[in-house]
Scaffold this active site. Structure first.
Site, PDB file in Angstrom:
ATOM      1  N   ARG A  35      12.342 -10.716  10.744  1.00 57.34           N
ATOM      2  CA  ARG A  35      13.794 -10.802  10.495  1.00 57.34           C
ATOM      3  C   ARG A  35      14.560 -11.243  11.732  1.00 57.34           C
ATOM      4  O   ARG A  35      15.584 -11.924  11.606  1.00 57.34           O
ATOM      5  CB  ARG A  35      14.318  -9.451  10.020  1.00 57.34           C
ATOM      6  CG  ARG A  35      13.904  -9.185   8.585  1.00 57.34           C
ATOM      7  CD  ARG A  35      14.605  -7.979   8.030  1.00 57.34           C
ATOM      8  NE  ARG A  35      14.354  -7.897   6.608  1.00 57.34           N
ATOM      9  CZ  ARG A  35      14.242  -6.753   5.945  1.00 57.34           C
ATOM     10  NH1 ARG A  35      14.362  -5.603   6.572  1.00 57.34           N
ATOM     11  NH2 ARG A  35      14.022  -6.761   4.650  1.00 57.34           N
ATOM     12  N   LYS A 201       7.450  -1.991 -13.375  1.00 61.55           N
ATOM     13  CA  LYS A 201       8.367  -1.372 -14.340  1.00 61.55           C
ATOM     14  C   LYS A 201       9.272  -2.354 -15.043  1.00 61.55           C
ATOM     15  O   LYS A 201       9.745  -3.318 -14.450  1.00 61.55           O
ATOM     16  CB  LYS A 201       9.241  -0.356 -13.610  1.00 61.55           C
ATOM     17  CG  LYS A 201       8.494   0.895 -13.231  1.00 61.55           C
ATOM     18  CD  LYS A 201       9.478   1.947 -12.792  1.00 61.55           C
ATOM     19  CE  LYS A 201       8.782   3.262 -12.508  1.00 61.55           C
ATOM     20  NZ  LYS A 201       9.690   4.203 -11.859  1.00 61.55           N
ATOM     21  N   GLY A 349      10.580  -8.281  -3.100  1.00 61.28           N
ATOM     22  CA  GLY A 349       9.848  -7.903  -1.891  1.00 61.28           C
ATOM     23  C   GLY A 349       8.334  -8.002  -2.046  1.00 61.28           C
ATOM     24  O   GLY A 349       7.650  -8.635  -1.235  1.00 61.28           O
ATOM     25  N   GLY A 372      16.815  -6.669  -2.789  1.00 63.23           N
ATOM     26  CA  GLY A 372      17.912  -6.216  -3.656  1.00 63.23           C
ATOM     27  C   GLY A 372      18.951  -7.299  -3.908  1.00 63.23           C
ATOM     28  O   GLY A 372      19.425  -7.483  -5.030  1.00 63.23           O
TER      29      GLY A 372
HETATM   30  P1  ADP Z   1       9.031  -7.110  -6.555  1.00 63.27           P
HETATM   31  O1  ADP Z   1       9.088  -6.213  -5.341  1.00 63.27           O
HETATM   32  O2  ADP Z   1       8.553  -8.482  -6.224  1.00 63.27           O
HETATM   33  O3  ADP Z   1      10.343  -7.100  -7.320  1.00 63.27           O
HETATM   34  P2  ADP Z   1       7.852  -5.057  -8.187  1.00 63.27           P
HETATM   35  O4  ADP Z   1       8.237  -4.029  -7.169  1.00 63.27           O
HETATM   36  O5  ADP Z   1       8.580  -5.058  -9.470  1.00 63.27           O
HETATM   37  O6  ADP Z   1       7.899  -6.528  -7.540  1.00 63.27           O
HETATM   38  O7  ADP Z   1       6.314  -4.894  -8.555  1.00 63.27           O
HETATM   39  C1  ADP Z   1       5.279  -4.909  -7.627  1.00 63.27           C
HETATM   40  C2  ADP Z   1       4.253  -3.843  -7.903  1.00 63.27           C
HETATM   41  O8  ADP Z   1       3.755  -3.897  -9.216  1.00 63.27           O
HETATM   42  C3  ADP Z   1       3.064  -4.012  -6.988  1.00 63.27           C
HETATM   43  O9  ADP Z   1       3.006  -2.920  -6.119  1.00 63.27           O
HETATM   44  C4  ADP Z   1       1.858  -4.045  -7.946  1.00 63.27           C
HETATM   45  O10 ADP Z   1       0.758  -3.295  -7.490  1.00 63.27           O
HETATM   46  C5  ADP Z   1       2.418  -3.432  -9.203  1.00 63.27           C
HETATM   47  N1  ADP Z   1       1.678  -3.844 -10.399  1.00 63.27           N
HETATM   48  C6  ADP Z   1       1.487  -5.085 -10.867  1.00 63.27           C
HETATM   49  N2  ADP Z   1       0.702  -5.093 -11.937  1.00 63.27           N
HETATM   50  C7  ADP Z   1       0.358  -3.793 -12.187  1.00 63.27           C
HETATM   51  C8  ADP Z   1      -0.443  -3.141 -13.173  1.00 63.27           C
HETATM   52  N3  ADP Z   1      -1.059  -3.828 -14.125  1.00 63.27           N
HETATM   53  N4  ADP Z   1      -0.544  -1.803 -13.116  1.00 63.27           N
HETATM   54  C9  ADP Z   1       0.094  -1.115 -12.153  1.00 63.27           C
HETATM   55  N5  ADP Z   1       0.865  -1.668 -11.186  1.00 63.27           N
HETATM   56  C10 ADP Z   1       0.993  -2.998 -11.201  1.00 63.27           C
HETATM   57 MG    MG Z   2       9.027  -4.076  -5.188  1.00 64.51          MG
END
Ligand code: ADP
Ligand code: MG
Length: 392
Positions: A35, A201, A349, A372
């Protein structure tokens, strides 16, 4: 178009730049200076244009006295000095005579870093609640305000929105790149426009899905998020993660946009994260199995949709990519995109770190750095830190 640092004559001016120096520090040692490096273009531009450069940033959260030492910005001033090859002055206080004396002593081309803006949160959350007395005080130290802290643009704090209200203002190179790339990928006319969503989620991403599904031609859903949708459709998903809070939403979206949504047809399953894994069609999943990655047929199906896409947005990995056994789906999608030079923006992230881990970030149109802020942008929200900046 927002005004930028390049729209001002900086010569001899006190230029306050809000940067994002929220770096991981443990025991006073910076663990990752990405950063700091990302802000150098704007800082160097101000130095080279003879500004008196005054930097403001937050670092972590300050809720109680013991957070002060932990979130002291001093080590950042030392690292920044190494990176720009000149001494960076540091004010250990966020206001008062010590700070004002340093500001008054600044020569053209000098750089001052002021202590963590969130030190002001200890006494009544003045920074985070955008206290205008504080904002006016900080603004009194400068002539021009530049916002280059993209990661906090979705928050209205004294050090970004507050000061901007009190001074001629603009955005720095980093914020400009982020918003122009996001604007371009969201609003240009090239089609098909494909969105890939994954991660864990549904609930966290409801507003992102709601906004993007209206605009895109196809929404490919993988990762843990897919199981909530598959479960709504009555498929057997074993013990894979289902987000009950997102269940009704998923049902509504499937009813309304069934022609746009593409879901996994197979996946990599195991009875535990570390157990033996196998690849099965979704409907052959056993009750005690969980899905951790998309399977080869799904990868093929998703790549078919990506083939010839005009633009792509990715938010969320296709599997638990942190574990080597479950990174094939995410990696295969990235390989297809880079091989076929598909214009792709990655936001989020974990998504950004999955690109850095599994692919070549330079082959993507843009990897957005503000978790965010980018999500709120993708939700269609106006970011307050940008809204407050003057138009050209
Ligand atoms: P971002 O930070 O890019 O917005 P998220 O925080 O929504 O992404 O999701 C990332 C997380 O989702 C990762 O830590 C990954 O391990 C988890 N993940 C992806 N696929 C699965 C799965 N099938 N079961 C459990 N966790 C998962
Ligand atoms: Mg995330």
């Amino acid at each position: 178009m927002k005004r930028t640092i390049e729209d001002y004559d900086l010569n001899g001016k006190r230029v306050i730049i809000r940067v994002d120096f929220n770096v991981p520090i443990s025991d006073g040692v910076i663990q990752d200076d990405t950063r700091i490096k990302a802000s150098l273009k704007t800082i160097n531009y101000a130095i080279n244009n003879n500004a008196k450069v005054i930097l403001l940033s937050h670092l972590g959260k300050v809720k109680e006295e013991c957070d002060l030492v932990k979130n002291d910005l001093y080590p950042v001033s030392v690292r920044l000095g190494e990176l720009i090859n000149q001494k960076v002055m540091f004010s250990s206080k966020t206001r008062g005579s010590e700070l004002e004396e340093i500001v008054n002593s600044l020569q053209n081309g000098d750089v001052l870093l002021i202590q963590n803006t969130r030190y002001e949160d200890l006494d009544g959350k003045k920074e985070s609640s955008c206290d205008m007395e504080l904002a006016k005080y900080w603004a009194s130290l400068g002539d021009i305000f530049i916002n280059d802290a993209y990661g906090t643009c979705h928050r209205a704090h004294a050090s970004n929105v507050g000061i901007a209200k009190c001074l001629p203002n603009g955005i720095g190179f980093l914020v400009n790149e982020e918003i122009s790339k996001l604007d371009s990928i969201m609003n240009e006319e090239t089609r098909p426009f494909v969105v890939i969503m994954g991660g864990a989620k549904v609930h966290d991403k409801i507003h992102v899905i709601e906004n993007l599904i209206k605009k895109c031609d196809k929404l490919l859903i993988g990762g843990g998020m897919a199981y909530t949708f598959l479960s709504v459709k009555g498929l057997s998903i074993g013990k894979s993660i289902v987000d009950l809070d997102g269940y009704d939403f998923a049902k509504g979206i499937l009813d309304k946009y069934s022609d746009k949504i593409v879901l996994p047809v197979d996946h990599v399953v195991s009875d535990s994260v570390d157990g033996e894994c196998r690849v099965v069609n979704i409907n052959d999943t056993l009750d005690n199995e969980m899905g951790f990655d998309i399977g080869p047929l799904t990868i093929e199906r998703f790549c078919l949709e990506l083939d010839g896409a005009g633009r792509v947005i990715i938010n969320g990995p296709m599997g638990m990519f942190e574990n080597e056994k479950y990174q094939n789906g995410t990696k295969s999608i990235y390989d297809f995109i880079t091989l076929h030079h598909i214009k792709t923006l990655v936001g989020g992230g974990d998504s950004a770190s999955s690109v850095n881990k599994l692919s070549d970030a330079s082959k993507f149109y843009h990897i957005s750095t503000g978790g965010g802020a980018t999500l709120e942008y993708l939700e269609g929200k106006v970011l307050p830190g940008i809204e407050v900046i003057h138009e050209k």
